[in-house]
Write a protein that holds these residues in place. Structure first.
Motif, PDB file in Angstrom:
ATOM      1  N   THR A  58      -9.282  70.378  10.057  1.00 25.80           N
ATOM      2  CA  THR A  58     -10.063  70.196   8.836  1.00 25.80           C
ATOM      3  C   THR A  58      -9.277  70.817   7.685  1.00 25.80           C
ATOM      4  N   ALA A  59      -9.228  70.090   6.588  1.00 27.26           N
ATOM      5  CA  ALA A  59      -8.526  70.557   5.385  1.00 27.26           C
ATOM      6  C   ALA A  59      -9.381  70.155   4.194  1.00 27.26           C
ATOM      7  N   GLY A  60      -9.854  71.134   3.445  1.00 28.35           N
ATOM      8  CA  GLY A  60     -10.772  70.819   2.350  1.00 28.35           C
ATOM      9  C   GLY A  60     -12.026  70.190   2.924  1.00 28.35           C
ATOM     10  N   ASN A  61     -12.411  69.040   2.423  1.00 28.12           N
ATOM     11  CA  ASN A  61     -13.597  68.333   2.909  1.00 28.12           C
ATOM     12  C   ASN A  61     -13.240  67.163   3.815  1.00 28.12           C
ATOM     13  N   GLY A  62     -12.067  67.224   4.455  1.00 25.30           N
ATOM     14  CA  GLY A  62     -11.658  66.090   5.266  1.00 25.30           C
ATOM     15  C   GLY A  62     -10.987  66.493   6.557  1.00 25.30           C
ATOM     16  N   ILE A  63     -10.545  65.464   7.267  1.00 24.81           N
ATOM     17  CA  ILE A  63      -9.855  65.623   8.544  1.00 24.81           C
ATOM     18  C   ILE A  63      -8.456  65.024   8.407  1.00 24.81           C
ATOM     19  N   VAL A  64      -7.484  65.736   8.928  1.00 27.36           N
ATOM     20  CA  VAL A  64      -6.089  65.322   8.835  1.00 27.36           C
ATOM     21  C   VAL A  64      -5.804  64.221   9.860  1.00 27.36           C
ATOM     22  N   ALA A  65      -5.234  63.130   9.387  1.00 28.43           N
ATOM     23  CA  ALA A  65      -4.842  62.016  10.245  1.00 28.43           C
ATOM     24  C   ALA A  65      -3.337  61.820  10.158  1.00 28.43           C
ATOM     25  N   ILE A  66      -2.787  61.371  11.261  1.00 23.90           N
ATOM     26  CA  ILE A  66      -1.410  60.900  11.273  1.00 23.90           C
ATOM     27  C   ILE A  66      -1.483  59.382  11.350  1.00 23.90           C
ATOM     28  N   LEU A  67      -0.706  58.734  10.511  1.00 26.92           N
ATOM     29  CA  LEU A  67      -0.659  57.269  10.487  1.00 26.92           C
ATOM     30  C   LEU A  67       0.706  56.844  11.014  1.00 26.92           C
ATOM     31  N   PRO A  68       0.803  56.659  12.348  1.00 27.25           N
ATOM     32  CA  PRO A  68       2.095  56.318  12.953  1.00 27.25           C
ATOM     33  C   PRO A  68       2.654  55.017  12.391  1.00 27.25           C
ATOM     34  N   PRO A  69       3.969  54.938  12.212  1.00 25.76           N
ATOM     35  CA  PRO A  69       4.572  53.768  11.563  1.00 25.76           C
ATOM     36  C   PRO A  69       4.362  52.455  12.315  1.00 25.76           C
ATOM     37  N   LYS A  70       4.256  52.482  13.624  1.00 29.79           N
ATOM     38  CA  LYS A  70       4.120  51.236  14.386  1.00 29.79           C
ATOM     39  C   LYS A  70       2.701  51.042  14.921  1.00 29.79           C
ATOM     40  N   ALA A  71       1.742  51.748  14.356  1.00 29.20           N
ATOM     41  CA  ALA A  71       0.356  51.595  14.804  1.00 29.20           C
ATOM     42  C   ALA A  71      -0.181  50.238  14.364  1.00 29.20           C
ATOM     43  N   PRO A  72      -1.018  49.619  15.194  1.00 28.25           N
ATOM     44  CA  PRO A  72      -1.606  48.343  14.781  1.00 28.25           C
ATOM     45  C   PRO A  72      -2.526  48.530  13.579  1.00 28.25           C
ATOM     46  N   LEU A  73      -2.617  47.528  12.737  1.00 33.39           N
ATOM     47  CA  LEU A  73      -3.431  47.625  11.517  1.00 33.39           C
ATOM     48  C   LEU A  73      -4.881  47.961  11.807  1.00 33.39           C
ATOM     49  N   GLU A  74      -5.417  47.464  12.920  1.00 33.68           N
ATOM     50  CA  GLU A  74      -6.817  47.726  13.220  1.00 33.68           C
ATOM     51  C   GLU A  74      -7.056  49.128  13.784  1.00 33.68           C
ATOM     52  N   TYR A  75      -5.981  49.813  14.195  1.00 34.76           N
ATOM     53  CA  TYR A  75      -6.074  51.185  14.720  1.00 34.76           C
ATOM     54  C   TYR A  75      -4.949  52.029  14.116  1.00 34.76           C
ATOM     55  N   PRO A  76      -5.046  52.366  12.853  1.00 36.28           N
ATOM     56  CA  PRO A  76      -3.906  53.013  12.197  1.00 36.28           C
ATOM     57  C   PRO A  76      -3.765  54.520  12.417  1.00 36.28           C
ATOM     58  N   ALA A  77      -4.774  55.184  13.010  1.00 40.86           N
ATOM     59  CA  ALA A  77      -4.775  56.649  12.982  1.00 40.86           C
ATOM     60  C   ALA A  77      -4.568  57.297  14.345  1.00 40.86           C
ATOM     61  N   ALA A  78      -4.137  58.552  14.280  1.00 44.99           N
ATOM     62  CA  ALA A  78      -4.039  59.442  15.435  1.00 44.99           C
ATOM     63  C   ALA A  78      -4.261  60.860  14.927  1.00 44.99           C
ATOM     64  N   LEU A  79      -4.497  61.765  15.845  1.00 45.27           N
ATOM     65  CA  LEU A  79      -4.576  63.184  15.506  1.00 45.27           C
ATOM     66  C   LEU A  79      -3.282  63.850  15.954  1.00 45.27           C
ATOM     67  N   PRO A  80      -2.917  64.971  15.341  1.00 42.83           N
ATOM     68  CA  PRO A  80      -1.722  65.688  15.791  1.00 42.83           C
ATOM     69  C   PRO A  80      -1.863  66.054  17.272  1.00 42.83           C
TER      70      PRO A  80
END
Length: 187
Positions: A58-80
């Motif tokens: 958690t950072a500020g009022n949000g959650i940190v996401a990683i957006l991997p370069p080859k992730a599919p458009l419909e599933y763009p996120a991951a957590l560290p």
């Protein structure tokens, strides 16, 4: 020497790393478990499970996401996430991975849960620890894992099905939040 399929090829010793004698399988303890060992120098192979960590930051009022370069458009996120290094506690691994992948220095605030996965092809059997942490320093930066961005919880992008650790961590976090909200509404 025949190893079960679950043992990674790099751990399938045929010869003793100490004296170079041919290894055998023997029951050497009261537990009746057959182990790979050296009949000459008595070296015993004790392979261990890998340790993995996934961190919801958690950072500020949000959650940190990683957006991997080859992730599919419909599933763009991951957590560290990542593997624990030799001699590193799961908490230390989580703090290190969070910094390496996001630029944030974090403080672990909760162990959301853990899970044992026996049948991973790589790195083999693994114990995953799912952490919640808060950013306490550093600054957001992209890494080799992908772009890093902070999202409000209700706007967090979808996580790919193959990212089981990220999905499980988010699920556990949402259960915790819903449980806390339920307790507050009962007051």
């Amino acid at each position: 020497m025949i190893y079960p399929d679950i043992v990674l090829p790099r751990l399938r010793y045929q010869y003793c790393p100490m004296c170079r004698s041919e290894l055998s399988k023997q029951v050497i303890n009261d537990d009746q478990i057959e182990r790979v060992c050296c009949p000459q120098c008595k070296w015993v192979h004790f392979p261990s499970n890998a340790i993995g960590v996934v961190i919801l930051i958690t950072a500020g009022n949000g959650i940190v996401a990683i957006l991997p370069p080859k992730a599919p458009l419909e599933y763009p996120a991951a957590l560290p996430a990542g593997h624990g290094e030799y001699g590193e506690s799961p908490e230390e691994a989580a703090i290190r991975e969070a910094y390496e992948e996001t630029g944030f220095q974090v403080e672990i605030t909760d162990l959301l849960g853990w899970q044992f996965n026996k049948n991973l092809a790589y790195p083999g059997p693994m114990i995953n620890f799912f952490y919640e942490a808060k950013a306490i320093g550093g600054s957001i930066r992209d890494s080799e894992e992908g772009r890093v961005k902070v999202f409000a919880l209700d706007n967090f992008p979808a996580i790919a099905p193959q990212r089981g650790g990220s999905r499980k961590t988010m699920e556990l976090y949402l259960q915790k939040i819903n449980s806390l909200n339920g307790l507050m509404s009962d007051e």
